[in-house]
Design a protein around this motif. Structure first.
Motif, mmCIF file in Angstrom:
data_model
loop_
_atom_site.group_PDB
_atom_site.id
_atom_site.type_symbol
_atom_site.label_atom_id
_atom_site.label_comp_id
_atom_site.label_asym_id
_atom_site.label_seq_id
_atom_site.Cartn_x
_atom_site.Cartn_y
_atom_site.Cartn_z
ATOM 1 N N ARG A 294 0.825 -1.218 0.000
ATOM 2 C CA ARG A 294 0.000 0.000 0.000
ATOM 3 C C ARG A 294 0.854 1.261 0.000
ATOM 4 N NH1 ARG A 294 -4.878 -0.019 4.175
ATOM 5 N NH2 ARG A 294 -5.493 -1.659 2.722
ATOM 6 N N TYR A 295 1.935 1.225 0.741
ATOM 7 C CA TYR A 295 2.738 2.448 0.892
ATOM 8 C C TYR A 295 4.058 2.417 0.151
ATOM 9 C CZ TYR A 295 -0.676 3.969 4.193
ATOM 10 O OH TYR A 295 -1.863 4.381 4.742
ATOM 11 N N ALA A 296 4.308 1.360 -0.599
ATOM 12 C CA ALA A 296 5.602 1.228 -1.280
ATOM 13 C C ALA A 296 5.878 2.432 -2.189
ATOM 14 C CB ALA A 296 5.641 -0.074 -2.069
ATOM 15 N N LEU A 297 4.932 2.722 -3.076
ATOM 16 C CA LEU A 297 5.192 3.761 -4.074
ATOM 17 C C LEU A 297 5.253 5.171 -3.470
ATOM 18 C CD1 LEU A 297 5.784 4.261 -7.004
ATOM 19 C CD2 LEU A 297 3.331 4.412 -7.448
ATOM 20 N N PRO A 298 4.251 5.596 -2.699
ATOM 21 C CA PRO A 298 4.367 6.951 -2.138
ATOM 22 C C PRO A 298 5.565 7.118 -1.209
ATOM 23 C CG PRO A 298 2.461 5.816 -1.216
ATOM 24 C CD PRO A 298 2.961 4.978 -2.344
ATOM 25 N N LEU A 299 5.873 6.075 -0.464
ATOM 26 C CA LEU A 299 7.012 6.174 0.456
ATOM 27 C C LEU A 299 8.326 6.226 -0.317
ATOM 28 C CD1 LEU A 299 7.838 6.068 3.498
ATOM 29 C CD2 LEU A 299 8.182 3.627 3.202
ATOM 30 N N TYR A 300 8.442 5.353 -1.298
ATOM 31 C CA TYR A 300 9.685 5.327 -2.061
ATOM 32 C C TYR A 300 9.870 6.626 -2.853
ATOM 33 C CZ TYR A 300 13.309 3.896 -5.315
ATOM 34 O OH TYR A 300 14.472 3.834 -6.045
ATOM 35 N N SER A 301 8.789 7.113 -3.459
ATOM 36 C CA SER A 301 8.888 8.357 -4.228
ATOM 37 C C SER A 301 9.310 9.518 -3.329
ATOM 38 C CB SER A 301 7.534 8.687 -4.858
ATOM 39 O OG SER A 301 7.116 7.638 -5.679
ATOM 40 N N PHE A 302 8.748 9.554 -2.149
ATOM 41 C CA PHE A 302 9.100 10.625 -1.205
ATOM 42 C C PHE A 302 10.573 10.541 -0.814
ATOM 43 C CE2 PHE A 302 9.503 11.638 3.390
ATOM 44 C CZ PHE A 302 9.374 13.006 3.294
ATOM 45 N N ILE A 303 11.002 9.340 -0.446
ATOM 46 C CA ILE A 303 12.398 9.174 -0.014
ATOM 47 C C ILE A 303 13.356 9.478 -1.166
ATOM 48 C CG2 ILE A 303 14.101 7.457 0.724
ATOM 49 C CD1 ILE A 303 11.907 6.135 2.382
ATOM 50 N N ARG A 304 12.972 9.032 -2.350
ATOM 51 C CA ARG A 304 13.850 9.245 -3.497
ATOM 52 C C ARG A 304 13.981 10.734 -3.817
ATOM 53 N NH1 ARG A 304 13.573 6.118 -9.289
ATOM 54 N NH2 ARG A 304 15.378 7.146 -10.204
ATOM 55 N N ALA A 305 12.865 11.438 -3.717
ATOM 56 C CA ALA A 305 12.920 12.879 -3.993
ATOM 57 C C ALA A 305 13.722 13.617 -2.927
ATOM 58 C CB ALA A 305 11.503 13.443 -4.059
ATOM 59 N N LEU A 306 13.648 13.140 -1.695
ATOM 60 C CA LEU A 306 14.402 13.800 -0.619
ATOM 61 C C LEU A 306 15.875 13.426 -0.657
ATOM 62 C CD1 LEU A 306 12.563 13.795 2.835
ATOM 63 C CD2 LEU A 306 13.332 15.749 1.508
ATOM 64 N N ALA A 307 16.123 12.142 -0.960
ATOM 65 C CA ALA A 307 17.504 11.651 -0.857
ATOM 66 C C ALA A 307 18.367 12.094 -2.024
ATOM 67 C CB ALA A 307 17.496 10.128 -0.772
ATOM 68 N N PHE B 240 -1.270 5.091 11.022
ATOM 69 C CA PHE B 240 -0.080 4.333 10.645
ATOM 70 C C PHE B 240 0.733 5.089 9.599
ATOM 71 C CE2 PHE B 240 1.929 1.444 7.599
ATOM 72 C CZ PHE B 240 2.814 0.792 8.437
ATOM 73 N N ARG B 241 0.061 5.689 8.629
ATOM 74 C CA ARG B 241 0.834 6.278 7.528
ATOM 75 C C ARG B 241 1.618 7.526 7.966
ATOM 76 N NH1 ARG B 241 -2.116 8.873 2.511
ATOM 77 N NH2 ARG B 241 -3.362 10.519 3.416
ATOM 78 N N THR B 242 1.061 8.310 8.865
ATOM 79 C CA THR B 242 1.839 9.460 9.341
ATOM 80 C C THR B 242 3.021 8.977 10.177
ATOM 81 O OG1 THR B 242 0.365 9.685 11.239
ATOM 82 C CG2 THR B 242 -0.107 11.036 9.334
ATOM 83 N N TRP B 243 2.786 7.899 10.927
ATOM 84 C CA TRP B 243 3.880 7.318 11.723
ATOM 85 C C TRP B 243 4.982 6.792 10.798
ATOM 86 C CZ3 TRP B 243 5.078 1.921 12.199
ATOM 87 C CH2 TRP B 243 6.006 1.628 13.205
ATOM 88 N N LEU B 244 4.565 6.122 9.702
ATOM 89 C CA LEU B 244 5.533 5.559 8.750
ATOM 90 C C LEU B 244 6.345 6.664 8.073
ATOM 91 C CD1 LEU B 244 6.615 3.106 7.142
ATOM 92 C CD2 LEU B 244 4.741 3.469 5.537
ATOM 93 N N PHE B 245 5.659 7.717 7.621
ATOM 94 C CA PHE B 245 6.384 8.807 6.966
ATOM 95 C C PHE B 245 7.262 9.563 7.971
ATOM 96 C CE2 PHE B 245 3.540 7.988 3.462
ATOM 97 C CZ PHE B 245 4.315 8.290 2.361
#
Lengths: 183, 181
Positions: free
Chosen positions: A30-43, A74-79
């Motif tokens: 569920r969170y793979a794509l938004p999480l990865y995109s966010f991390i990739r843009a930040l990193a 959960f999602r705010t905790w994960l991010f």
């Protein structure tokens, strides 16, 4: 019975804590794509983003196993974990390189004139966002990349809502200025 | 010109302004503020699709967070059962041993007193007791008996029994093994 993908985050977390790997896998999907995109843009770089993405999930699993309590979403905790992982990485390495090539590649893969123009716009936008100060960049990416609401972003960053909105406003002013030429 | 409600403008652009009164105030402001109109247009164009890039996340190995609950409870039940059984067995053994100790000692003393009554020789009975229980410190009992010749055998027997019991309990640790050998 609802399939796992239709169940709420809270229900999946409860099942995962009881030992269901399928429920945990559904959360990851569920969170793979938004999480990865966010991390990739930040990193910045892809290789670093992959590493930080894995580290984020690892910490998530560890915390779920031991100290996670269902106080918020959960999602705010994960991010929130992702933001901390990226910040710690930045503190250790001091600088995160900007991977601009990935947007050049993106543009070269597109064919129509509109797509090229759109790709150009994305590249300018990406570069403009990459130049934003850290707090503003985090807010913009969490809103645009990960589709979190501003209240959720405030929870992730542990800041008041008005502070988050101020960051967004300043970011928008900078981005408007940066993208003026393209417009 | 009033100060621009930039926070409400941002919330409205992303559909997060929930207060109708603030929304109405924002609309009123937007009618007269060109800067806010431009910013709203920019925010509307700055949507999520702008940053989507089709990057594929690497796979994540999903570990089991813990054993399924029914197995955990199963092992807890087994462990609790074993502990309960051990506790019950130990308690039963201890109580049985105590009863055996006491009845064996009582029987031995009563036999000796009976013998003394029959032979008019309480001292002989005490010596026999001392021989039967080599670790028993019956010196004081013997001394008492030697100095109380005036007491009748039956009267002395009760006191003797009590003294021997006290002495036995004080040395029960070492006496148990001797008695049951």
């Amino acid at each position: 019975m609802n399939s796992l993908h239709q169940q709420s985050d809270a229900e999946l977390v409860r099942q995962a804590k009881r030992g269901s790997t399928k429920a945990l896998d559904a959360l990851v999907q569920r969170y793979a794509l938004p999480l990865y995109s966010f991390i990739r843009a930040l990193a910045g770089s892809s290789s670093l983003a992959n590493e930080l993405y894995q580290e984020t999930w690892y910490r998530c699993f560890q915390a779920l196993r031991t100290r996670y309590r269902e106080r918020g979403h959960f999602r705010t905790w994960l991010f929130g974990i992702a933001v901390n992982v990226v910040r710690q990485s930045r503190q250790q390495s001091r600088t995160l390189p900007l991977d601009e090539d990935r947007f050049d590649t993106l543009v070269s893969q597109e064919h129509s004139e509109d797509e090229v123009v759109n790709g150009e716009r994305k590249r300018y936008l990406y570069r403009a966002i990459a130049r934003l100060p850290e707090p503003e960049r985090e807010v913009v990416l969490l809103r645009l990349q990960s589709d979190l609401t501003f209240r959720e972003i405030a929870e992730v960053l542990n800041k008041p809502l008005n502070t988050v909105l101020s960051h967004m406003h300043r970011a928008v002013k900078r981005l408007r200025s940066e993208l003026k030429e393209l417009a | 010109m009033s100060r621009c409600p930039v926070n409400d403008l941002i919330l409205y652009a992303y559909g997060e302004l929930e207060d109708p009164e603030r929304e109405a105030a924002l609309f009123a402001h937007l009618r007269t503020c060109k800067s806010c109109q431009e910013e709203l247009e920019f925010l509307r164009n700055l949507q999520r699709g702008d940053l989507e890039e089709g990057a594929k996340p690497p796979p994540v190995a999903v570990p089991p967070l813990r054993a399924p609950v029914h197995w955990r409870f199963h092992w807890l039940r087994v462990a609790a059962g074993i502990l309960l059984f051990l506790f019950a067995a130990g308690t039963t053994w201890w109580l049985t041993t105590q009863r055996q100790d006491k009845s064996a000692f009582d029987r031995a003393v009563q036999n000796e007193i009976l013998l003394a009554a029959q032979t008019d020789s309480l001292m002989a009975a005490l010596r026999n007791l001392n021989l039967a229980f080599p670790g028993l410190d019956s010196g004081s009992v013997l001394a008492d008996c030697a100095g109380t010749e005036v007491l009748s055998l039956l009267g002395n027997a009760e006191r003797l029994l009590s003294d021997l019991r006290d002495d036995f309990q004080a040395h029960s640790g070492s006496q148990k093994e001797v008695i049951f050998q």
